[in-house]
Design an enzyme around this catalytic site. Sequence first.
Site, PDB file in Angstrom:
ATOM      1  N   TYR A 199      10.870  37.248  39.834  1.00 54.05           N
ATOM      2  CA  TYR A 199      10.326  36.737  38.568  1.00 54.05           C
ATOM      3  C   TYR A 199       9.102  35.863  38.832  1.00 54.05           C
ATOM      4  O   TYR A 199       8.031  36.091  38.271  1.00 54.05           O
ATOM      5  CB  TYR A 199      11.408  35.937  37.860  1.00 54.05           C
ATOM      6  CG  TYR A 199      11.037  35.431  36.482  1.00 54.05           C
ATOM      7  CD1 TYR A 199      10.871  36.311  35.414  1.00 54.05           C
ATOM      8  CD2 TYR A 199      10.888  34.065  36.235  1.00 54.05           C
ATOM      9  CE1 TYR A 199      10.559  35.844  34.141  1.00 54.05           C
ATOM     10  CE2 TYR A 199      10.581  33.590  34.966  1.00 54.05           C
ATOM     11  CZ  TYR A 199      10.426  34.479  33.922  1.00 54.05           C
ATOM     12  OH  TYR A 199      10.120  34.007  32.663  1.00 54.05           O
TER      13      TYR A 199
ATOM     14  N   PHE B 238      14.020  37.616  22.366  1.00 53.48           N
ATOM     15  CA  PHE B 238      14.149  36.320  21.680  1.00 53.48           C
ATOM     16  C   PHE B 238      12.781  35.827  21.169  1.00 53.48           C
ATOM     17  O   PHE B 238      12.559  35.702  19.953  1.00 53.48           O
ATOM     18  CB  PHE B 238      14.786  35.341  22.683  1.00 53.48           C
ATOM     19  CG  PHE B 238      14.633  33.889  22.363  1.00 53.48           C
ATOM     20  CD1 PHE B 238      14.978  33.376  21.124  1.00 53.48           C
ATOM     21  CD2 PHE B 238      14.153  33.006  23.340  1.00 53.48           C
ATOM     22  CE1 PHE B 238      14.835  32.022  20.848  1.00 53.48           C
ATOM     23  CE2 PHE B 238      14.017  31.656  23.083  1.00 53.48           C
ATOM     24  CZ  PHE B 238      14.353  31.170  21.834  1.00 53.48           C
TER      25      PHE B 238
HETATM   26  P1  NAD Z   1      14.006  38.300  26.272  1.00 52.18           P
HETATM   27  O1  NAD Z   1      14.723  38.919  27.414  1.00 52.18           O
HETATM   28  O2  NAD Z   1      14.798  37.938  25.061  1.00 52.18           O
HETATM   29  O3  NAD Z   1      12.774  39.200  25.812  1.00 52.18           O
HETATM   30  C1  NAD Z   1      12.034  39.993  26.700  1.00 52.18           C
HETATM   31  C2  NAD Z   1      11.880  41.379  26.071  1.00 52.18           C
HETATM   32  O4  NAD Z   1      11.094  42.216  26.926  1.00 52.18           O
HETATM   33  C3  NAD Z   1      13.231  42.097  25.899  1.00 52.18           C
HETATM   34  O5  NAD Z   1      13.360  42.534  24.564  1.00 52.18           O
HETATM   35  C4  NAD Z   1      13.160  43.260  26.885  1.00 52.18           C
HETATM   36  O6  NAD Z   1      13.923  44.377  26.464  1.00 52.18           O
HETATM   37  C5  NAD Z   1      11.664  43.518  26.926  1.00 52.18           C
HETATM   38  N1  NAD Z   1      11.226  44.233  28.133  1.00 52.18           N
HETATM   39  C6  NAD Z   1      11.519  43.938  29.424  1.00 52.18           C
HETATM   40  N2  NAD Z   1      10.941  44.829  30.248  1.00 52.18           N
HETATM   41  C7  NAD Z   1      10.251  45.695  29.462  1.00 52.18           C
HETATM   42  C8  NAD Z   1       9.450  46.839  29.728  1.00 52.18           C
HETATM   43  N3  NAD Z   1       9.251  47.280  30.976  1.00 52.18           N
HETATM   44  N4  NAD Z   1       8.896  47.504  28.686  1.00 52.18           N
HETATM   45  C9  NAD Z   1       9.101  47.085  27.413  1.00 52.18           C
HETATM   46  N5  NAD Z   1       9.855  46.009  27.106  1.00 52.18           N
HETATM   47  C10 NAD Z   1      10.424  45.319  28.115  1.00 52.18           C
HETATM   48  O7  NAD Z   1      13.283  36.981  26.853  1.00 52.18           O
HETATM   49  P2  NAD Z   1      12.413  35.867  26.101  1.00 52.18           P
HETATM   50  O8  NAD Z   1      13.031  34.555  26.363  1.00 52.18           O
HETATM   51  O9  NAD Z   1      12.129  36.280  24.708  1.00 52.18           O
HETATM   52  O10 NAD Z   1      11.074  35.930  26.963  1.00 52.18           O
HETATM   53  C11 NAD Z   1       9.901  36.568  26.473  1.00 52.18           C
HETATM   54  C12 NAD Z   1       8.753  36.311  27.426  1.00 52.18           C
HETATM   55  O11 NAD Z   1       8.516  34.903  27.537  1.00 52.18           O
HETATM   56  C13 NAD Z   1       9.017  36.811  28.846  1.00 52.18           C
HETATM   57  O12 NAD Z   1       7.825  37.338  29.378  1.00 52.18           O
HETATM   58  C14 NAD Z   1       9.423  35.561  29.591  1.00 52.18           C
HETATM   59  O13 NAD Z   1       9.126  35.648  30.958  1.00 52.18           O
HETATM   60  C15 NAD Z   1       8.578  34.506  28.891  1.00 52.18           C
HETATM   61  N6  NAD Z   1       9.171  33.167  29.020  1.00 52.18           N
HETATM   62  C16 NAD Z   1      10.257  32.802  28.290  1.00 52.18           C
HETATM   63  C17 NAD Z   1      10.791  31.523  28.452  1.00 52.18           C
HETATM   64  C18 NAD Z   1      11.969  31.035  27.647  1.00 52.18           C
HETATM   65  O14 NAD Z   1      12.414  29.909  27.872  1.00 52.18           O
HETATM   66  N7  NAD Z   1      12.493  31.759  26.696  1.00 52.18           N
HETATM   67  C19 NAD Z   1      10.237  30.633  29.381  1.00 52.18           C
HETATM   68  C20 NAD Z   1       9.133  31.066  30.121  1.00 52.18           C
HETATM   69  C21 NAD Z   1       8.588  32.314  29.920  1.00 52.18           C
END
Ligand code: NAD
Length: 310
Positions: free
Chosen positions: A146, A13
């Site tokens: 996490y 995302f």
């Molecule tokens: P998401 O799940 O849509 O995206 C995370 C991506 O990382 C996915 O495409 C997944 O396939 C990839 N991924 C996971 N493990 C992997 C690995 N070992 N190697 C390669 N790719 C890998 O989630 P998001 O909401 O887009 O979150 C992105 C980042 O932002 C994350 O690190 C998350 O912890 C952080 N975050 C997001 C939010 C939120 O509200 N969306 C809040 C706090 C932190």
Amino acid sequence: MKTRILVTGAAGFLGSHLTDRLLAEGHVVIGVDNLSTGNTDNLAHLENESRFTFESRDICEPFDVGQVDYVFNFASPASPPGYMRLGVETLRVGSLGTENALRIAERYKAGFLHASTSECYGDPLEHPQSESYWGHVNPIGPRSVYDEAKRYAEALVMAYCRYRGVNTHLVRIFNTYGPRLDPDDGRVISNFLMQGLRGEALTIYGNGQQTRSFCYVSDLIEGIMRLSRTFEHLPVNIGNPDEFTVLECAQEVIGVTNNMSGISYEPAVEDDPTRRQPDITRARELLKWEPKITLRHGLELCLPYFRSKL
Ligand code: NAD
Ligand code: UDP
């Protein structure tokens, strides 16, 4: 200046929105992702974009994409059902994966920005949460895979800054939503919008009095871009300080989807943080940043995407 940028988690995302923004600014982007929670549909519109390449790989294995000027480390499962399903993988990507990404930044003298989280504060005893708060995390509870991965990653990023001279940045992201959120990944906004559009009752876990503060994705990406251009190494909260109970959030979604099916109360989730609201004083002062989009407007902006997923 055109630079070559690595985005880990690019098919997710936030990673896909960040990729779009970097390409719009004229950069060359290499996106890597193991597609564990992401989806190449989020990048399908870039099929003919010559400045973008995608590599399907797990960043827990050492890797190299050639010289880069900047690394954005966004790879990690992020939704509670996602990281509880992928517990060990979540700890590994926060530790091994983050270190592999840091090594690339060190090797090429590139800048580095790590996507950290409000979850570092756990179930906070201080409200709202400012960056100086050390948090209240259950280290062995269901969310620990996490929370502790992200806390370890912050320590690792600070160590690569202090001992290896990498120009690092830490953004503590608070709940963010928008188009490309996986409709099935179980987060509250995607669940509510899909339920609202399907005419189903909205599922509230617990009594709905727990709070969250929801940031629209374009506001978040703007804050992250501003942070990436600084030399600020300490964590910066980026989020929308407008705090809603989960019940109020459900009522907003019911309003934008004209849903008549009401609310269904489900058992509370273990260790669910009771309150969460960012103190964004540092972001305001350092980055001259604050969010612009209200929850109601952001939910309306999401409707076409979630309708397309029905
Ligand atoms: P998401 O799940 O849509 O995206 C995370 C991506 O990382 C996915 O495409 C997944 O396939 C990839 N991924 C996971 N493990 C992997 C690995 N070992 N190697 C390669 N790719 C890998 O989630 P998001 O909401 O887009 O979150 C992105 C980042 O932002 C994350 O690190 C998350 O912890 C952080 N975050 C997001 C939010 C939120 O509200 N969306 C809040 C706090 C932190
Ligand atoms: N939640 C809910 N119903 C749902 C999904 C989530 O009531 O269908 C609640 C969840 O228990 C939490 C809040 O909404 O209190 C935010 O959950 P989410 O999974 O989006 O993110 P979190 O902030 O917990 O990481």
